[in-house]
Design a protein around this motif. Structure first.
Motif, PDB file in Angstrom:
ATOM      1  N   ASN A   1      -5.906  11.317   5.552  1.00 21.56           N
ATOM      2  CA  ASN A   1      -6.989  11.402   4.576  1.00 21.56           C
ATOM      3  C   ASN A   1      -6.863  10.293   3.529  1.00 21.56           C
ATOM      4  O   ASN A   1      -7.850   9.658   3.148  1.00 21.56           O
ATOM      5  N   LEU A   2      -5.637  10.048   3.072  1.00 18.04           N
ATOM      6  CA  LEU A   2      -5.394   8.976   2.098  1.00 18.04           C
ATOM      7  C   LEU A   2      -5.795   7.630   2.680  1.00 18.04           C
ATOM      8  O   LEU A   2      -6.503   6.848   2.035  1.00 18.04           O
ATOM      9  N   ILE A   3      -5.375   7.366   3.899  1.00  9.00           N
ATOM     10  CA  ILE A   3      -5.700   6.081   4.537  1.00  9.00           C
ATOM     11  C   ILE A   3      -7.206   5.951   4.735  1.00  9.00           C
ATOM     12  O   ILE A   3      -7.801   4.920   4.401  1.00  9.00           O
ATOM     13  N   ALA A   4      -7.829   6.979   5.280  1.00 16.08           N
ATOM     14  CA  ALA A   4      -9.271   6.913   5.546  1.00 16.08           C
ATOM     15  C   ALA A   4     -10.059   6.677   4.263  1.00 16.08           C
ATOM     16  O   ALA A   4     -10.958   5.822   4.232  1.00 16.08           O
TER      17      ALA A   4
ATOM     18  N   GLU B   1     -12.438  -6.560   8.408  1.00 22.29           N
ATOM     19  CA  GLU B   1     -11.069  -6.332   7.957  1.00 22.29           C
ATOM     20  C   GLU B   1     -10.744  -4.841   7.943  1.00 22.29           C
ATOM     21  O   GLU B   1      -9.645  -4.421   8.320  1.00 22.29           O
ATOM     22  N   LYS B   2     -11.712  -4.057   7.507  1.00 20.83           N
ATOM     23  CA  LYS B   2     -11.545  -2.606   7.464  1.00 20.83           C
ATOM     24  C   LYS B   2     -11.285  -2.071   8.866  1.00 20.83           C
ATOM     25  O   LYS B   2     -10.371  -1.262   9.081  1.00 20.83           O
ATOM     26  N   GLU B   3     -12.057  -2.529   9.842  1.00 16.89           N
ATOM     27  CA  GLU B   3     -11.884  -2.085  11.222  1.00 16.89           C
ATOM     28  C   GLU B   3     -10.530  -2.531  11.772  1.00 16.89           C
ATOM     29  O   GLU B   3      -9.856  -1.771  12.463  1.00 16.89           O
ATOM     30  N   SER B   4     -10.122  -3.748  11.437  1.00 18.64           N
ATOM     31  CA  SER B   4      -8.810  -4.247  11.880  1.00 18.64           C
ATOM     32  C   SER B   4      -7.684  -3.415  11.287  1.00 18.64           C
ATOM     33  O   SER B   4      -6.728  -3.058  11.984  1.00 18.64           O
ATOM     34  N   LEU B   5      -7.792  -3.116  10.002  1.00 19.07           N
ATOM     35  CA  LEU B   5      -6.768  -2.293   9.358  1.00 19.07           C
ATOM     36  C   LEU B   5      -6.741  -0.884   9.940  1.00 19.07           C
ATOM     37  O   LEU B   5      -5.666  -0.315  10.157  1.00 19.07           O
TER      38      LEU B   5
ATOM     39  N   ALA C   1      -4.928  -1.124  13.103  1.00 22.14           N
ATOM     40  CA  ALA C   1      -3.523  -1.451  12.872  1.00 22.14           C
ATOM     41  C   ALA C   1      -2.719  -0.237  12.403  1.00 22.14           C
ATOM     42  O   ALA C   1      -1.590  -0.042  12.852  1.00 22.14           O
ATOM     43  N   VAL C   2      -3.290   0.576  11.531  1.00 20.19           N
ATOM     44  CA  VAL C   2      -2.541   1.742  11.042  1.00 20.19           C
ATOM     45  C   VAL C   2      -2.360   2.785  12.140  1.00 20.19           C
ATOM     46  O   VAL C   2      -1.437   3.594  12.074  1.00 20.19           O
ATOM     47  N   GLN C   3      -3.221   2.751  13.156  1.00 19.67           N
ATOM     48  CA  GLN C   3      -3.054   3.669  14.283  1.00 19.67           C
ATOM     49  C   GLN C   3      -1.915   3.220  15.202  1.00 19.67           C
ATOM     50  O   GLN C   3      -1.265   4.047  15.823  1.00 19.67           O
ATOM     51  N   LYS C   4      -1.674   1.918  15.256  1.00 23.44           N
ATOM     52  CA  LYS C   4      -0.702   1.373  16.198  1.00 23.44           C
ATOM     53  C   LYS C   4       0.662   1.077  15.593  1.00 23.44           C
ATOM     54  O   LYS C   4       1.651   1.041  16.312  1.00 23.44           O
TER      55      LYS C   4
ATOM     56  N   GLU D   1       2.613   2.264   6.661  1.00 21.63           N
ATOM     57  CA  GLU D   1       3.380   2.412   5.422  1.00 21.63           C
ATOM     58  C   GLU D   1       2.923   1.410   4.360  1.00 21.63           C
ATOM     59  O   GLU D   1       2.848   1.748   3.179  1.00 21.63           O
ATOM     60  N   LYS D   2       2.604   0.199   4.767  1.00 17.24           N
ATOM     61  CA  LYS D   2       2.134  -0.809   3.812  1.00 17.24           C
ATOM     62  C   LYS D   2       0.790  -0.402   3.208  1.00 17.24           C
ATOM     63  O   LYS D   2       0.577  -0.531   2.002  1.00 17.24           O
ATOM     64  N   VAL D   3      -0.108   0.074   4.048  1.00 17.62           N
ATOM     65  CA  VAL D   3      -1.429   0.487   3.560  1.00 17.62           C
ATOM     66  C   VAL D   3      -1.289   1.692   2.632  1.00 17.62           C
ATOM     67  O   VAL D   3      -1.903   1.735   1.565  1.00 17.62           O
ATOM     68  N   ILE D   4      -0.451   2.650   3.026  1.00 15.50           N
ATOM     69  CA  ILE D   4      -0.229   3.823   2.166  1.00 15.50           C
ATOM     70  C   ILE D   4       0.336   3.383   0.824  1.00 15.50           C
ATOM     71  O   ILE D   4      -0.121   3.843  -0.226  1.00 15.50           O
ATOM     72  N   ASP D   5       1.313   2.492   0.856  1.00 13.81           N
ATOM     73  CA  ASP D   5       1.914   2.001  -0.389  1.00 13.81           C
ATOM     74  C   ASP D   5       0.864   1.370  -1.296  1.00 13.81           C
ATOM     75  O   ASP D   5       0.828   1.630  -2.507  1.00 13.81           O
ATOM     76  N   LEU D   6       0.002   0.560  -0.716  1.00  8.86           N
ATOM     77  CA  LEU D   6      -1.047  -0.084  -1.517  1.00  8.86           C
ATOM     78  C   LEU D   6      -2.021   0.936  -2.103  1.00  8.86           C
ATOM     79  O   LEU D   6      -2.400   0.840  -3.276  1.00  8.86           O
ATOM     80  N   ILE D   7      -2.393   1.912  -1.312  1.00  9.55           N
ATOM     81  CA  ILE D   7      -3.335   2.929  -1.800  1.00  9.55           C
ATOM     82  C   ILE D   7      -2.685   3.774  -2.890  1.00  9.55           C
ATOM     83  O   ILE D   7      -3.329   4.116  -3.884  1.00  9.55           O
ATOM     84  N   LEU D   8      -1.403   4.072  -2.719  1.00  7.09           N
ATOM     85  CA  LEU D   8      -0.702   4.848  -3.747  1.00  7.09           C
ATOM     86  C   LEU D   8      -0.554   4.064  -5.042  1.00  7.09           C
ATOM     87  O   LEU D   8      -0.439   4.645  -6.113  1.00  7.09           O
ATOM     88  N   ARG D   9      -0.573   2.742  -4.962  1.00  8.91           N
ATOM     89  CA  ARG D   9      -0.445   1.902  -6.151  1.00  8.91           C
ATOM     90  C   ARG D   9      -1.760   1.729  -6.914  1.00  8.91           C
ATOM     91  O   ARG D   9      -1.754   1.236  -8.033  1.00  8.91           O
TER      92      ARG D   9
END
Length: 159
Positions: free
Chosen positions: A93-96, A109-113, A116-119, A125-133
Motif C-alpha cells: 500500500n505504501l509503495i502503490a 518512470e512510474k511503470e518502470s519503478l 522493478a519493486v516487484q522483481k 527497499e530503496k523506494v520504501i525508504d524514499l517514501i518513508l522520508r
C-alpha cells in the motif's frame, strides 16, 4: 494523492514493522529463557542467546523443534503469520500510494519503478525508504543517508 494519505500509509507501515519486531523480541526472550533453563552452552563456552546461535547441529535441531512446538501451542506462530501479512499489505500500500504521487508526465518512470519493486528486493527497499522520508508532517525515525542529509530528496533520481 494527498500527503495525509501518504502519512497514513507511513504510519501503517511503521506500526506493522513495530508489531513484527515485538513478536521477534518475544520469540527471542522465550528461546533465551529455554536455553538458560536447559544449560545449553556452545563448544567454545559461549551461551547462545537464541536458537540460531546454537553451534551444535543436533542440539540446534532439537531446541528448534521444542521451541517451535511451544510457539505453535501458545499461538505465537499465528501472530507471526498475521503480522507478516499486515506488513506485506502495508508495504504494498505504501509503495502503490507513493508511486501514485508521481506526476503524470513521469508515467513511464512510474511503470518502470512498479515493475522493478516487484522483481527486486533492493529496489523495493530503496523506494520504501524514499517514501518513508517524505515530509508529511509526521516525525520520521528513518536514518538519513549521507546522500540526502542536508540536501533533501529531489526526486526518484536517488534510486
Amino acid at each position: 494523492m494527498s500527503m495525509a494519505k501518504i502519512r497514513e500509509c507511513q504510519q501503517a507501515f511503521r506500526q506493522a514493522e513495530k508489531e513484527l519486531e515485538k513478536l521477534y523480541g518475544e520469540k527471542y526472550r522465550i528461546e533465551e529463557r529455554y536455553i538458560a533453563e536447559k544449560g545449553i552452552v556452545n563448544p567454545d563456552g559461549t551461551v547462545p542467546r537464541n536458537v540460531l546461535d546454537i553451534d551444535d547441529d543436533d542440539e540446534f535441531i532439537e531446541v528448534d523443534a521444542v521451541c517451535f512446538e511451544f510457539f505453535e501451542k501458545i499461538g505465537l506462530m499465528k501472530k507471526f503469520d498475521a503480522a507478516e501479512q499486515a506488513l506485506r499489505e502495508a508495504r504494498d500500500n505504501l509503495i502503490a500510494n507513493g508511486l501514485d504521487m508521481l506526476p503524470k508526465e513521469y508515467r513511464a518512470e512510474k511503470e518502470s519503478l512498479a515493475r522493478a519493486v516487484q522483481k527486486s528486493n533492493s529496489m523495493r527497499e530503496k523506494v520504501i525508504d524514499l517514501i518513508l522520508r517524505l515530509n508529511t508532517g509526521q516525525e520520521s525515525s528513518a536514518k538519513e543517508s549521507p546522500q540526502t542529509t542536508g540536501q533533501g530528496i529531489k526526486g526518484m533520481e536517488m534510486i
